[in-house]
Design an enzyme around this catalytic site. Structure first.
Site, PDB file in Angstrom:
ATOM      1  N   CYS A   4       0.843  -1.197   0.000  1.00 25.44           N
ATOM      2  CA  CYS A   4       0.000   0.000   0.000  1.00 25.44           C
ATOM      3  C   CYS A   4       0.877   1.245   0.000  1.00 25.44           C
ATOM      4  CB  CYS A   4      -0.925   0.005   1.217  1.00 25.44           C
ATOM      5  SG  CYS A   4      -1.947   1.499   1.323  1.00 25.44           S
ATOM      6  N   CYS A  15      -5.211   1.671   8.371  1.00 20.97           N
ATOM      7  CA  CYS A  15      -4.875   0.265   8.639  1.00 20.97           C
ATOM      8  C   CYS A  15      -3.683   0.223   9.590  1.00 20.97           C
ATOM      9  CB  CYS A  15      -4.564  -0.465   7.334  1.00 20.97           C
ATOM     10  SG  CYS A  15      -5.952  -0.527   6.194  1.00 20.97           S
ATOM     11  N   GLN A 218     -22.890  -4.966   6.815  1.00 12.61           N
ATOM     12  CA  GLN A 218     -21.474  -5.297   6.967  1.00 12.61           C
ATOM     13  C   GLN A 218     -20.702  -4.983   5.683  1.00 12.61           C
ATOM     14  OE1 GLN A 218     -20.141  -5.929   9.701  1.00 12.61           O
ATOM     15  NE2 GLN A 218     -21.449  -7.153  11.030  1.00 12.61           N
ATOM     16  N   GLU A 275     -36.321  -3.838  15.167  1.00 10.72           N
ATOM     17  CA  GLU A 275     -35.301  -2.908  14.660  1.00 10.72           C
ATOM     18  C   GLU A 275     -35.917  -1.514  14.613  1.00 10.72           C
ATOM     19  OE1 GLU A 275     -32.437  -0.735  13.192  1.00 10.72           O
ATOM     20  OE2 GLU A 275     -32.007  -2.854  13.565  1.00 10.72           O
ATOM     21  N   ASN A 321     -27.740  -8.584  18.275  1.00 12.57           N
ATOM     22  CA  ASN A 321     -26.614  -8.060  17.491  1.00 12.57           C
ATOM     23  C   ASN A 321     -26.589  -6.547  17.692  1.00 12.57           C
ATOM     24  OD1 ASN A 321     -24.525  -7.779  15.613  1.00 12.57           O
ATOM     25  ND2 ASN A 321     -25.947  -7.593  13.901  1.00 12.57           N
ATOM     26  N   CYS A 348     -19.578  -6.451  17.844  1.00 11.47           N
ATOM     27  CA  CYS A 348     -18.395  -5.819  17.260  1.00 11.47           C
ATOM     28  C   CYS A 348     -17.556  -5.156  18.349  1.00 11.47           C
ATOM     29  CB  CYS A 348     -18.805  -4.789  16.203  1.00 11.47           C
ATOM     30  SG  CYS A 348     -19.825  -3.451  16.854  1.00 11.47           S
TER      31      CYS A 348
END
Length: 392
Positions: A4, A15, A218, A275, A321, A348
């Site tokens: 990269c 990153c 996602q 939801e 979730n 997450c």
């Protein structure tokens, strides 16, 4: 290690773990996960090997800050949000599919033709703030969103749109999002669709799903498909006929599990999905209809509302979730009270999940697996199957 140039030239350091070998990244993430769960008894739980991701080209979505000039737009990031001179063009970012680069080139030309002056946050002038591009791996169709300050350029955009569609025939959904505030906020409340189609069709493991603007989906399709498939496999082992899917989004977990359970046990499965986003509920309901699942009820409510509804038939399985904050003490205690046989927890944020599991005192973990949803960073997804403890 990914080659990269942005990282090597210190232009982009998103990153943070790029120089760490993939195997070591997974080892460190697994260690971090176990540290978050150290206060619960997981000795009897089965630790499944981490689900690995591709190391590049895995993202299905690009969020590009637009800067530069209308003649020479820059798509990428601003290292300093208040300084347009800090712009870095990331059109060749190796996290995106390689063909995204050619799409960005066409979009730069479109920006000039439509007179979409890049927004300058320091001067509070300009129109185009972001370009958001999403691809369906199932259909290779695209969703394109322009985040604008005002509607002023809408006539020019409509005029140039046919030429853009000629060059990019895979564009399925095109919209304008209006974000009038003079701040580095990604998107606003109003969405103006320029195409008849308002959802981008996707398909994981034979389950049709629909990506919508302003909705969560996602960004790593391979790992997301693996996450849903694993959930399917884990729950299908048990005779579950009534399940709740809290924080259900477009229905990924609930639909996967309901379909697998119905096929395994040959009986109708009752699925209730909760939801807060009404557009996500529309998408989930459409998926259920395509699958032919009849005993499905998706509702646009806050997940906490299930606590107030004492008359619901008690579920055999509850899927949660939640966002990064977790499910919290109140919902955890409610689950302890209604005592479904199983809880499937996808997170997450292992730190908040660990706290939630401490509150779920009536449950013990059966299976735990890490999913490397975000390679080259410290972040990851985790799936835990919990079983109600047997009373002696």
């Amino acid at each position: 290690m990914i080659d990269c140039r942005y990282y090597q030239q210190n232009e982009c350091r998103s990153c943070q773990w790029l120089e760490i070998p993939c195997s070591q990244q997974l080892t460190e993430k697994q260690y971090h996960l176990k540290q978050q769960l150290i206060s619960i008894n997981y000795d009897e739980a089965q630790w499944v090997a981490p689900f690995q991701s591709n190391q590049q080209g895995f993202r299905n979505k690009a969020k590009m800050v637009v800067s530069g000039s209308v003649e020479r737009p820059i798509l990428g990031i601003l290292k300093n949000p208040n300084d347009p001179q800090s712009a870095i063009d990331l059109c060749d970012c190796p996290l995106y599919p390689t063909h995204f680069s050619a799409i960005f080139s066409i979009l730069k030309d479109f920006i000039g033709r439509a007179g979409l002056v890049p927004y300058n946050i320091a001067k509070q002038k300009g129109e185009l703030k972001y370009i958001l591009l999403t691809e369906s791996i199932a259909t290779e169709k695209l969703m394109l969103r322009f985040v604008l300050r005002t509607e002023n350029k809408l006539p020019l955009i409509r005029r140039e749109l046919p030429k853009l569609l000629e060059k990019l025939p895979h564009l399925e959904v095109i919209s304008i999002n209006l974000q009038p505030q003079h701040a580095a906020i990604l998107e606003g409340e109003q969405e103006i669709f320029l195409t008849e189609q308002q959802f981008l069709p996707e398909n994981f493991n034979g389950i049709p799903l629909f990506i919508r603007p302003r909705g969560f989906f996602q960004t790593n399709p391979k790992v997301a498909a693996g996450l849903y498939a694993t959930a399917q496999q884990w729950v299908a082992e048990f005779p579950i006929y009534n399940l709740w899917d809290l924080f259900c989004g477009v229905g990924g977990f609930g639909l996967h599990c309901a379909k697998a359970l119905q096929e395994k046990w040959g009986k109708p499965i009752k699925l209730t999905g909760i939801e807060i986003s009404s557009s996500a509920i529309l998408a989930a309901s459409h998926s259920a209809k395509i699958l032919g699942l009849e005993h499905v009820n998706f509702q646009s409510l806050d997940a906490a509302s299930v606590i107030e509804n004492k008359n619901e038939n008690k579920p055999d399985l509850v899927i949660v979730n939640p966002p990064r904050r977790g499910i919290g003490k109140e919902l955890s205690e409610f689950l302890n009270q209604i005592q479904p046989h199983f809880i499937l927890y996808s997170s997450c944020n292992a730190m908040t999940m660990g706290k939630d599991l401490q509150h779920l005192t009536c449950y013990k973990p059966l299976k735990i697996q890490l999913f490397d949803m975000f390679p080259q960073t410290s972040h990851y997804e985790v799936l835990v199957l919990l079983e109600r403890k047997k009373i002696n």
